[in-house]
Design an enzyme around this catalytic site. Structure first.
Site, PDB file in Angstrom:
ATOM      1  CB  ALA A  74      71.753  70.196  -9.869  1.00 37.71           C
ATOM      2  CE1 TYR A  96      81.327  71.811 -10.076  1.00 34.82           C
ATOM      3  CE2 TYR A  96      80.696  74.109  -9.781  1.00 34.82           C
ATOM      4  CZ  TYR A  96      80.481  72.771  -9.549  1.00 34.82           C
ATOM      5  OH  TYR A  96      79.417  72.376  -8.777  1.00 34.82           O
ATOM      6  CG  ASN A 144      78.639  66.278 -14.959  1.00 35.99           C
ATOM      7  OD1 ASN A 144      77.788  66.202 -14.058  1.00 35.99           O
ATOM      8  ND2 ASN A 144      79.720  67.036 -14.867  1.00 35.99           N
ATOM      9  NE  ARG A 165      81.059  70.639  -4.463  1.00 36.85           N
ATOM     10  CZ  ARG A 165      80.427  71.174  -5.512  1.00 36.85           C
ATOM     11  NH1 ARG A 165      80.379  70.515  -6.661  1.00 36.85           N
ATOM     12  NH2 ARG A 165      79.857  72.354  -5.413  1.00 36.85           N
ATOM     13  CG  HIS A 203      79.720  63.833 -10.717  1.00 35.71           C
ATOM     14  ND1 HIS A 203      78.601  64.552 -11.034  1.00 35.71           N
ATOM     15  CD2 HIS A 203      79.318  62.567 -10.469  1.00 35.71           C
ATOM     16  CE1 HIS A 203      77.549  63.760 -10.961  1.00 35.71           C
ATOM     17  NE2 HIS A 203      77.956  62.540 -10.641  1.00 35.71           N
ATOM     18  CD  GLU A 257      76.936  59.279 -11.351  1.00 34.36           C
ATOM     19  OE1 GLU A 257      76.648  58.068 -11.187  1.00 34.36           O
ATOM     20  OE2 GLU A 257      76.716  60.161 -10.489  1.00 34.36           O
ATOM     21  N   PRO A 316      72.465  70.782 -16.139  1.00 38.87           N
ATOM     22  CG  PRO A 316      71.027  70.956 -14.327  1.00 38.87           C
ATOM     23  CD  PRO A 316      71.518  69.982 -15.349  1.00 38.87           C
ATOM     24  CG  ASN A 317      73.359  75.918 -13.525  1.00 45.18           C
ATOM     25  OD1 ASN A 317      72.927  76.946 -14.062  1.00 45.18           O
ATOM     26  ND2 ASN A 317      72.685  75.273 -12.603  1.00 45.18           N
ATOM     27  NE  ARG A 331      79.378  84.546 -13.533  1.00 49.31           N
ATOM     28  CZ  ARG A 331      78.090  84.791 -13.730  1.00 49.31           C
ATOM     29  NH1 ARG A 331      77.200  84.065 -13.118  1.00 49.31           N
ATOM     30  NH2 ARG A 331      77.712  85.756 -14.529  1.00 49.31           N
TER      31      ARG A 331
END
Ligand code: CA2
Length: 155
Positions: free
Chosen positions: A77, A23, A74, A107, A100, A98, A10-11, A18
Site C-alpha cells: 500500500a 493474491y 513490493n 484495480r 506487484h 518494483e 505491509p500485509n 487471506r
C-alpha cells in the site's frame, strides 16, 4: 557475491492466507524460498524481508546503499502513498525493480498511481509470485554486465 535486497511492505505477510482470489495461494515464505534457491543458482545472494512499517522500509533502503547491488521492492500500500520511500529509493544508485503481485492498473483508481515507479528502473505487475523470479533474473543479467549502468540508469 552480490546481494539483492528483496523488500516487502505491509500485509504481505498475509499472502496465501487471506484474499486468495486477488493474491493467490502462494505464501510469502514460499516466494522467499524460491527466490533464495534461484539466487544460489545464479550466483546472487538474496536478502528477503517484510515489514508492516514505513520507517522500517526506509531504514532498509538506506541499509541497501551499503550492502546491496540492487533492490527488488513490493512496497504494497505504501506504493500509492509514500514520498518517504520514494526519497529513500532516490538515494540508492543501483537498479530497482518494483514488483506487484496483482495488476494494479486493473484495480481501483487509487492503486493506479505509484510514487515508486518514478525511480524504479522497471516495474512488473500482475504476474503473481513469478514477478519476483523474473525481477531476480533480470537483476542477475544486469549486474553481471560490466557496463550494466548504460542499460539501467536512465533515471
Ligand atoms: O499487488 C500487489 O503486490 C500490491 O502491492 C499488494 C498490496 C496492495 O496495497 C497494492 O495496491 C498492490 C496489498 C498487500 C496486502 O496483501 C494481502 C495479502 C493477503 C491478504 C490481505 C492482504
Amino acid at each position: 557475491m552480490a546481494v539483492v535486497f528483496v523488500l516487502n511492505g505491509p500485509n504481505l505477510n498475509l499472502l496465501g492466507k487471506r484474499e486468495p482470489e486477488i493474491y493467490g495461494y502462494t505464501t510469502l515464505a514460499e516466494i522467499e524460498h524460491g527466490l533464495v534457491a534461484a539466487g544460489q543458482a545464479m550466483g546472487l545472494g538474496v536478502d528477503f524481508r517484510q515489514t508492516n512499517h514505513e520507517g522500517v522500509l526506509v531504514d532498509w533502503i538506506q541499509e541497501a546503499r551499503e550492502k546491496a547491488a540492487g533492490i527488488i521492492i513490493n512496497p504494497a500500500a505504501f506504493t500509492h502513498t509514500s514520498v518517504a520511500i520514494l526519497d529513500a529509493l532516490s538515494a540508492f544508485s543501483g537498479p530497482i525493480v518494483e514488483v506487484h503481485l496483482s495488476n494494479i492498473h486493473k484495480r481501483e483508481p487509487f492503486r493506479h498511481h505509484s510514487y515508486v515507479s518514478r525511480v524504479a528502473t522497471g516495474v512488473i505487475c500482475g504476474l503473481g509470485g513469478s514477478g519476483y523470479q523474473l525481477a531476480l533474473r533480470w537483476m542477475a543479467e544486469t549486474l553481471a554486465e560490466p557496463d550494466a549502468g548504460a542499460h539501467w540508469s536512465p533515471r
